[in-house]
Design an enzyme around this catalytic site. Sequence first.
Site, short mmCIF file in Angstrom:
data_model
loop_
_atom_site.label_atom_id
_atom_site.label_comp_id
_atom_site.label_asym_id
_atom_site.label_seq_id
_atom_site.Cartn_x
_atom_site.Cartn_y
_atom_site.Cartn_z
N LYS A 45 -16.40 1.41 15.17
CA LYS A 45 -15.02 1.04 14.86
C LYS A 45 -14.98 0.34 13.51
O LYS A 45 -15.67 -0.65 13.29
CB LYS A 45 -14.44 0.12 15.94
N ASP A 73 -9.53 1.65 12.98
CA ASP A 73 -8.60 0.76 13.69
C ASP A 73 -7.73 -0.02 12.71
O ASP A 73 -7.93 -1.21 12.48
CB ASP A 73 -9.39 -0.19 14.59
N LEU A 74 -6.75 0.66 12.14
CA LEU A 74 -5.89 0.05 11.12
C LEU A 74 -4.60 -0.52 11.70
O LEU A 74 -3.90 -1.27 11.03
CB LEU A 74 -5.55 1.08 10.04
N LYS A 75 -4.25 -0.13 12.92
CA LYS A 75 -3.02 -0.61 13.56
C LYS A 75 -1.82 -0.45 12.61
O LYS A 75 -1.07 -1.38 12.37
CB LYS A 75 -3.17 -2.07 14.00
N LEU A 76 -1.64 0.76 12.13
CA LEU A 76 -0.56 1.04 11.19
C LEU A 76 0.80 0.67 11.78
O LEU A 76 1.10 0.98 12.94
CB LEU A 76 -0.56 2.53 10.82
N ASP A 87 4.74 0.45 10.17
CA ASP A 87 5.66 0.49 9.04
C ASP A 87 6.77 1.49 9.37
O ASP A 87 6.85 1.99 10.50
CB ASP A 87 4.90 0.90 7.77
N GLU A 142 7.95 7.24 7.65
CA GLU A 142 7.41 8.04 6.55
C GLU A 142 6.15 7.41 5.97
O GLU A 142 5.19 8.11 5.62
CB GLU A 142 8.47 8.22 5.44
N GLY A 148 -18.44 -5.31 21.50
CA GLY A 148 -18.88 -5.90 20.25
C GLY A 148 -19.91 -6.99 20.41
O GLY A 148 -21.12 -6.76 20.33
#
Length: 240
Positions: free
Chosen positions: A35, A63-66, A68, A71, A214
């Site tokens: 990850k 794992d960026l957890k977008l 916004d 678009e 982890g």
Amino acid sequence: MKTGKDYIIFPLDVSSYDEAMKYVTLLKDSVGLFKVGLELFASQGPAILIGIREITNARVFLDLKLHDIPETMRRAFLAATQYGPEFVSVHCDQGDGFLDEVAKSNPGKTKILAITLLTSLGSKNLATLGFADEYVKDLSRLVLLRARIAKEAGCHGIVCSGREVALIKEEMSDMIALTPGIRPEWSVVGKDDQKRIVTPASAVKNGADYIVVGRPIRDAKDPRDAARRVAEEVESALQE
């Protein structure tokens, strides 16, 4: 056939390229995925994804957890797919199928995973944030609601606590379930910020398709042996 190690995702929670690659080299044959989270990606960018692919066949969970406007999320997800991650995580509060087109136009095989409720959050946190009492008193109701929103939005799966995964799988068996906050009974973790933790065996029995492990591996005297023990626990659970 999926083996015990294939369930294990090891988080590279470091900022240094060299330190991350040290763990990749050490554990490349002991876990199924690595990850890459915000810290490492912000520090090293796509170079870390390229580096991982150069030395191992283990897959990557980006794992960026977008979170916004639709678009922007669409463009960010499609940009990430060029590096071939297995999964990219997003927040999908908006629902209404807004990720459907993203999933359909995906040039590769990258799957979208939606965050339901961070495992560091508990009832007191939700009360402070102004959530309705029905969700404060029963976190599983909020997690299930968000899993439904994720499916409606066009996601391939969800990220949820092992305490809620059985509830989600009962209603949405086709959704991939990835479970963080995993702590084997033999591991000792001080000052743990994870509030809704479960064992590897419990998570898999309840339907988790992947588990994030982890600190129990990273902090062990022998990380490879710790990963092996987690894999054995998963396989034992699958045989029951």
